[in-house]
Design a protein around this motif. Sequence first.
Motif, PDB file in Angstrom:
ATOM      1  N   ARG A 129     -29.531   1.089  18.214  1.00  0.00           N
ATOM      2  CA  ARG A 129     -29.846   0.752  19.585  1.00  0.00           C
ATOM      3  C   ARG A 129     -31.305   0.792  19.919  1.00  0.00           C
ATOM      4  O   ARG A 129     -32.152   0.843  19.000  1.00  0.00           O
ATOM      5  CB  ARG A 129     -29.326   2.031  20.541  1.00  0.00           C
ATOM      6  CG  ARG A 129     -27.699   2.084  20.205  1.00  0.00           C
ATOM      7  CD  ARG A 129     -27.363   3.735  21.157  1.00  0.00           C
ATOM      8  NE  ARG A 129     -26.187   4.069  20.744  1.00  0.00           N
ATOM      9  CZ  ARG A 129     -25.625   4.487  19.777  1.00  0.00           C
ATOM     10  NH1 ARG A 129     -26.795   4.846  18.782  1.00  0.00           N
ATOM     11  NH2 ARG A 129     -24.615   5.082  19.621  1.00  0.00           N
ATOM     12  N   THR A 233     -30.658  -9.817  21.472  1.00  0.00           N
ATOM     13  CA  THR A 233     -30.283  -8.452  21.795  1.00  0.00           C
ATOM     14  C   THR A 233     -28.565  -8.154  22.082  1.00  0.00           C
ATOM     15  O   THR A 233     -28.454  -7.226  22.438  1.00  0.00           O
ATOM     16  CB  THR A 233     -31.132  -7.581  22.575  1.00  0.00           C
ATOM     17  OG1 THR A 233     -31.299  -7.963  23.969  1.00  0.00           O
ATOM     18  CG2 THR A 233     -32.581  -7.305  22.206  1.00  0.00           C
ATOM     19  N   GLU A 234     -28.222  -9.480  22.395  1.00  0.00           N
ATOM     20  CA  GLU A 234     -26.831  -9.516  22.902  1.00  0.00           C
ATOM     21  C   GLU A 234     -25.979  -8.400  22.159  1.00  0.00           C
ATOM     22  O   GLU A 234     -25.014  -7.885  23.100  1.00  0.00           O
ATOM     23  CB  GLU A 234     -26.441 -10.950  22.627  1.00  0.00           C
ATOM     24  CG  GLU A 234     -25.076 -11.313  23.333  1.00  0.00           C
ATOM     25  CD  GLU A 234     -24.383 -12.857  23.187  1.00  0.00           C
ATOM     26  OE1 GLU A 234     -23.631 -13.024  22.345  1.00  0.00           O
ATOM     27  OE2 GLU A 234     -25.194 -13.764  23.911  1.00  0.00           O
ATOM     28  N   SER A 235     -25.880  -8.269  21.017  1.00  0.00           N
ATOM     29  CA  SER A 235     -25.106  -7.172  20.327  1.00  0.00           C
ATOM     30  C   SER A 235     -25.602  -5.938  20.181  1.00  0.00           C
ATOM     31  O   SER A 235     -24.984  -5.125  19.571  1.00  0.00           O
ATOM     32  CB  SER A 235     -24.558  -7.802  19.075  1.00  0.00           C
ATOM     33  OG  SER A 235     -25.618  -8.020  18.047  1.00  0.00           O
ATOM     34  N   VAL A 236     -26.935  -5.832  20.479  1.00  0.00           N
ATOM     35  CA  VAL A 236     -27.632  -4.487  20.690  1.00  0.00           C
ATOM     36  C   VAL A 236     -27.518  -3.708  21.887  1.00  0.00           C
ATOM     37  O   VAL A 236     -28.073  -4.258  23.007  1.00  0.00           O
ATOM     38  CB  VAL A 236     -29.023  -5.000  20.083  1.00  0.00           C
ATOM     39  CG1 VAL A 236     -29.656  -3.398  19.902  1.00  0.00           C
ATOM     40  CG2 VAL A 236     -28.909  -5.300  18.737  1.00  0.00           C
ATOM     41  N   THR A 295     -22.628   4.226  24.298  1.00  0.00           N
ATOM     42  CA  THR A 295     -22.616   3.032  23.462  1.00  0.00           C
ATOM     43  C   THR A 295     -22.147   3.255  22.145  1.00  0.00           C
ATOM     44  O   THR A 295     -22.359   4.358  21.305  1.00  0.00           O
ATOM     45  CB  THR A 295     -23.869   2.434  23.679  1.00  0.00           C
ATOM     46  OG1 THR A 295     -24.783   3.393  23.437  1.00  0.00           O
ATOM     47  CG2 THR A 295     -24.442   1.994  25.229  1.00  0.00           C
ATOM     48  N   ALA A 298     -25.040  -0.860  17.126  1.00  0.00           N
ATOM     49  CA  ALA A 298     -24.834  -2.237  16.743  1.00  0.00           C
ATOM     50  C   ALA A 298     -24.183  -2.427  15.363  1.00  0.00           C
ATOM     51  O   ALA A 298     -24.626  -1.680  14.471  1.00  0.00           O
ATOM     52  CB  ALA A 298     -26.208  -2.902  17.109  1.00  0.00           C
ATOM     53  N   GLU A 299     -23.538  -3.552  15.222  1.00  0.00           N
ATOM     54  CA  GLU A 299     -23.084  -3.857  13.824  1.00  0.00           C
ATOM     55  C   GLU A 299     -23.854  -5.304  13.665  1.00  0.00           C
ATOM     56  O   GLU A 299     -23.624  -6.173  14.104  1.00  0.00           O
ATOM     57  CB  GLU A 299     -21.586  -3.818  13.873  1.00  0.00           C
ATOM     58  CG  GLU A 299     -20.904  -2.566  13.996  1.00  0.00           C
ATOM     59  CD  GLU A 299     -19.483  -2.833  13.931  1.00  0.00           C
ATOM     60  OE1 GLU A 299     -19.130  -3.905  13.329  1.00  0.00           O
ATOM     61  OE2 GLU A 299     -18.524  -1.992  13.947  1.00  0.00           O
ATOM     62  N   TYR A 300     -24.626  -5.311  12.571  1.00  0.00           N
ATOM     63  CA  TYR A 300     -25.250  -6.570  12.146  1.00  0.00           C
ATOM     64  C   TYR A 300     -24.307  -7.592  11.478  1.00  0.00           C
ATOM     65  O   TYR A 300     -23.646  -7.467  10.731  1.00  0.00           O
ATOM     66  CB  TYR A 300     -26.464  -6.168  10.806  1.00  0.00           C
ATOM     67  CG  TYR A 300     -27.061  -7.392  10.540  1.00  0.00           C
ATOM     68  CD1 TYR A 300     -27.993  -8.043  11.375  1.00  0.00           C
ATOM     69  CD2 TYR A 300     -27.007  -7.852   9.062  1.00  0.00           C
ATOM     70  CE1 TYR A 300     -28.495  -9.168  10.895  1.00  0.00           C
ATOM     71  CE2 TYR A 300     -27.432  -8.926   8.597  1.00  0.00           C
ATOM     72  CZ  TYR A 300     -28.343  -9.670   9.690  1.00  0.00           C
ATOM     73  OH  TYR A 300     -29.166 -10.550   8.745  1.00  0.00           O
ATOM     74  N   ASP A 301     -24.256  -8.928  11.997  1.00  0.00           N
ATOM     75  CA  ASP A 301     -23.623  -9.938  11.935  1.00  0.00           C
ATOM     76  C   ASP A 301     -24.275 -11.186  11.525  1.00  0.00           C
ATOM     77  O   ASP A 301     -24.826 -11.971  12.590  1.00  0.00           O
ATOM     78  CB  ASP A 301     -22.547 -10.063  13.098  1.00  0.00           C
ATOM     79  CG  ASP A 301     -21.590 -11.240  12.618  1.00  0.00           C
ATOM     80  OD1 ASP A 301     -21.825 -11.994  11.829  1.00  0.00           O
ATOM     81  OD2 ASP A 301     -20.249 -11.178  13.202  1.00  0.00           O
ATOM     82  N   ALA A 304     -22.971 -14.290  13.333  1.00  0.00           N
ATOM     83  CA  ALA A 304     -23.301 -14.357  14.684  1.00  0.00           C
ATOM     84  C   ALA A 304     -24.840 -14.771  15.101  1.00  0.00           C
ATOM     85  O   ALA A 304     -25.234 -15.157  16.029  1.00  0.00           O
ATOM     86  CB  ALA A 304     -22.857 -13.012  15.526  1.00  0.00           C
TER      87      ALA A 304
END
Length: 340
Positions: A129, A233-236, A295, A298-301, A304
Motif C-alpha cells: 500500500r 496506482t490503479e491496483s494499489v 484494504t 496490492a498484488e503485482y500483476d 495488468a
Amino acid sequence: MNDRKPNLRSVRELTPALEFCTIHGYRRAYRVAGSGPALLLIHGIGDNSTTWSTVQSQLAQRFTVVAPDLLGHGQSDKPRADYSVAAYANGMRDLLGVLDIEKVTVVGHSLGGGVAMQFAYQFPQLVDRLILIGAGGVTKDVNIALRVASLPMGGEALSLLRLPLVLPSVQAIGAVAGKLLGTTALGRDLPNALRILRDLPEPTATSAFTRTLRAVVDWRGQVVTMLDRCYLTESVPVQLIWGERDAVIPVSHARMAHAAMPGSQLEIFERSGHFPFHDDPDRFVEVVQRFIDSTEPAEYDQTALRQLLRTGVRERAISGTVDTKVAVLDAMGTDERSAT
C-alpha cells in the motif's frame, strides 16, 4: 495457567531501536520496532527518523515499523552522491533486502512522499500500500524558502549557520515568531523547520541537503511531478493525509493527487500544518490502521501493468471537481515534470 493477554507487548519491544547497516560501502541508520506486517516510514528533506517518534511506538503494537535515516540525513553517511528521488528509492529497496523484508506498506512524508511514489513506480512488486503525507512531487508549487535555498548561493547561505551565535540567534527569533504566528499555517510548521535547521550547520549535512533540494526544486518550484504516472496506482491502495494549513506544500496538491489516483482515499487534518503526525498523532495512527484494515495488499500483476502503460493516462479516470480536473491536466501538460 497463563492469563497474559496475547496482544500485550513489552515497552522494550515497542521502543524504536537505532541500528546500522552498511550498503555499497555507506553506513545507513534506521530505527525499527514491533512485529507483524511491515511499514516503511520515509521522512522529508533535512529531517531524520526521529520525526516519527510521535507515532512509531503506537504503530509498532501491530506492525514491524522501519524508519530509516535517508542517505545524507540523520546518522546515515553523507557522501558526495546521487540524491535524486530515484536514487533514494533504490536505497529503500536495498535496505529492505538487507532486512529480509519482501513487501511493505510505504509511508512517505514531504520529500519522503515523492520517494515513496517513486519506490512504488520502480518496485511495484514490493508494495502492499501507499500512504502519502504532505507529499512532494505533485506539482510545482512549494514554499518560497525552499526555492530560495535552491539558488546557486543557497548552500553557501546555509553555511553561515556555522558562524558563532548565528544559529542560536535564528532559533531565538524563530521561537518568538512562532509564538506570534500561533496556529497560522506558518506558525504550525515553524517549530519543525527550526528543529530541522538545527542539524544543518554540519558541513556534510549542508552539502547533502543542498544536493537533495536541487534534485527536486529550483527557483520556479518543484521540478518533478508524479501526476503523469498516478494512473499506475490503479491496483494499489493509496491513502493521502494532508494538513489543511500546510505552509510547505499546499493542501490543493492533496486534492489533485486524490483526483489523479483511482480509488485513493483522502484525509485532511483541518488544524494541522505540514506535520499532521506531530499535530494529531492519535488521529494519524487511527487513520493508518483503519486504512490498512479496510484494504487488501496490492498484488503485482505484470500483465495488468503492461496494459496500463500501453493505455496511458485516461482523462475519464481523473475524478474531482471540474477545477481540480483542469488543474491536474494543466500540470501534466507543462514541461515541469520528471523524465525518470
